[in-house]
Design an enzyme around this catalytic site. Structure first.
Site, PDB file in Angstrom:
ATOM      1  N   ASN A 174       8.507   6.777  23.030  1.00 41.06           N
ATOM      2  CA  ASN A 174       7.319   7.549  22.665  1.00 41.06           C
ATOM      3  C   ASN A 174       6.969   8.448  23.852  1.00 41.06           C
ATOM      4  O   ASN A 174       6.491   7.964  24.872  1.00 41.06           O
ATOM      5  CB  ASN A 174       6.177   6.563  22.354  1.00 41.06           C
ATOM      6  CG  ASN A 174       4.861   7.265  22.127  1.00 41.06           C
ATOM      7  OD1 ASN A 174       4.798   8.492  21.983  1.00 41.06           O
ATOM      8  ND2 ASN A 174       3.784   6.489  22.075  1.00 41.06           N
TER       9      ASN A 174
ATOM     10  N   LYS B  60       4.723  10.695  24.009  1.00 42.20           N
ATOM     11  CA  LYS B  60       3.290  11.043  24.068  1.00 42.20           C
ATOM     12  C   LYS B  60       3.136  12.543  24.331  1.00 42.20           C
ATOM     13  O   LYS B  60       3.945  13.327  23.840  1.00 42.20           O
ATOM     14  CB  LYS B  60       2.569  10.170  25.102  1.00 42.20           C
ATOM     15  CG  LYS B  60       2.834   8.689  24.850  1.00 42.20           C
ATOM     16  CD  LYS B  60       1.976   7.765  25.659  1.00 42.20           C
ATOM     17  CE  LYS B  60       2.358   6.328  25.323  1.00 42.20           C
ATOM     18  NZ  LYS B  60       1.546   5.338  26.016  1.00 42.20           N
TER      19      LYS B  60
ATOM     20  N   HIS C 174      -0.856   4.081  16.648  1.00 43.70           N
ATOM     21  CA  HIS C 174      -0.776   3.818  18.094  1.00 43.70           C
ATOM     22  C   HIS C 174      -2.187   3.621  18.655  1.00 43.70           C
ATOM     23  O   HIS C 174      -3.126   4.278  18.215  1.00 43.70           O
ATOM     24  CB  HIS C 174      -0.075   4.994  18.804  1.00 43.70           C
ATOM     25  CG  HIS C 174       0.264   4.654  20.228  1.00 43.70           C
ATOM     26  ND1 HIS C 174      -0.666   4.730  21.238  1.00 43.70           N
ATOM     27  CD2 HIS C 174       1.403   4.197  20.792  1.00 43.70           C
ATOM     28  CE1 HIS C 174      -0.096   4.339  22.367  1.00 43.70           C
ATOM     29  NE2 HIS C 174       1.165   4.010  22.128  1.00 43.70           N
TER      30      HIS C 174
ATOM     31  N   GLU D 166      -3.595   4.646  21.212  1.00 47.53           N
ATOM     32  CA  GLU D 166      -4.254   5.869  21.704  1.00 47.53           C
ATOM     33  C   GLU D 166      -4.820   6.670  20.543  1.00 47.53           C
ATOM     34  O   GLU D 166      -5.865   7.310  20.673  1.00 47.53           O
ATOM     35  CB  GLU D 166      -3.251   6.680  22.537  1.00 47.53           C
ATOM     36  CG  GLU D 166      -2.972   5.984  23.877  1.00 47.53           C
ATOM     37  CD  GLU D 166      -1.583   6.211  24.443  1.00 47.53           C
ATOM     38  OE1 GLU D 166      -0.877   7.127  24.004  1.00 47.53           O
ATOM     39  OE2 GLU D 166      -1.193   5.418  25.339  1.00 47.53           O
TER      40      GLU D 166
HETATM   41  P1  PGA Z   1       4.158   2.349  28.163  1.00 49.19           P
HETATM   42  O1  PGA Z   1       3.694   2.863  26.713  1.00 49.19           O
HETATM   43  O2  PGA Z   1       5.592   1.892  28.022  1.00 49.19           O
HETATM   44  O3  PGA Z   1       4.025   3.546  29.064  1.00 49.19           O
HETATM   45  O4  PGA Z   1       3.250   1.229  28.533  1.00 49.19           O
HETATM   46  C1  PGA Z   1       4.060   2.178  25.551  1.00 49.19           C
HETATM   47  C2  PGA Z   1       3.453   2.850  24.343  1.00 49.19           C
HETATM   48  O5  PGA Z   1       2.318   3.324  24.417  1.00 49.19           O
HETATM   49  O6  PGA Z   1       4.098   2.922  23.278  1.00 49.19           O
END
Ligand code: PGA
Length: 254
Positions: free
Chosen positions: A8, A10, A95, A97
């Protein structure tokens, strides 16, 4: 059981960086274990180019979000038909977020899953508790409620075609990962919930772990019986680390 390593991205990378990262990930594809499915989720503007670059390879390109409606006056949103028309094969929904900053609810996520499946796009459904809930010992209850609400309107075959990513919010981007025991414990619980809901088909649903998963901790996580891969944030932005995670998945899961 399929094993999935999904990245991901982001809101990271510009067009050139995205193209370079896709190319670097694909460059390692000859060494991917046949039992591992590899997915990357770049930002929307780079999806079409990523799909073109991934054509003829085993890399599946995913979106990070979608809208539940087929079309309409939803400024800034993207429909599953749009994603399907450019060859996107999977989509992350729910997700933390999106839940935290954009008010995404499990009910809406359930409708997104239904829309994605109608377009033959694989949903990757994220659930997981925040730190307070974990400290109060409420993580099982929280995840059960999230799944209940998201899956309420979905039939057995829809749930069976959904990938679930357990992502404890306190582990996302914090460098603080769940221990393999903590992750396995709740993955086993999620497996039990699934089997209770859809029977034996629930044993075949891939359960991914997400939250500060890196090459140095992935071996312990991926090796556990109900952890069928990972949803990777930070480490997916670096081709070397992401490729290492794909290799580890292939080694420990065979
Ligand atoms: P991270 O993110 O590996 O940076 O902790 C995981 C995610 O949000 O899918």
């Amino acid at each position: 059981m399929r094993t999935i390593v999904a990245g991901n991205w982001k809101m990271h990378k510009d067009r050139i960086e995205a193209a370079d990262l896709i190319a670097a990930v694909i460059a390692g594809a000859d060494a991917w274990s046949p039992s591992v499915d590899v997915v990357v989720a770049p930002p929307f503007p780079f999806l079409a180019e990523a799909v073109e670059r991934a054509r003829g390879t085993r890399l599946v390109v995913a979106a990070q979000n979608c809208h539940e409606a087929a079309h309409g006056a939803y400024t800034g949103e993207v429909s599953v038909a749009m994603l399907s028309s450019i060859g996107v094969g999977a989509c992350i929904v729910g997700h933390s977020e999106r839940r935290q900053y954009f008010g995404e609810t499990d009910a809406a996520v359930g409708r997104k899953i239904a829309a994605l499946l109608s377009a033959n796009i694989m949903p990757i459904y994220c659930c997981g508790e925040v730190l307070d809930e974990r400290e109060q010992g409420r993580h099982f209850e929280v995840v059960a409620r999230q799944m209940d609400e998201a899956f309420r309107e979905l039939d057995v075959s829809a749930i069976a075609r959904t990938v679930i990513a357990y992502e404890p919010v306190w582990a996302i981007g914090t460098g603080r990962t769940a221990t393999p025991d903590q992750a396995q414990e709740i993955h086993a619980f999620i497996r039990g919930q699934l089997v209770g809901r859809i029977g034996d088909a629930g044993r075949e649903v891939p359960l991914l772990y997400g939250g500060s998963c890196k090459p140095d901790n992935a071996g312990g996580l991926f090796g556990r019986s109900d952890i069928n891969g990972g949803l990777i944030g930070g480490a997916a932005l670096d081709a070397t680390q992401f490729t290492a995670l794909i290799t580890i998945a292939g080694e420990v899961m065979n």
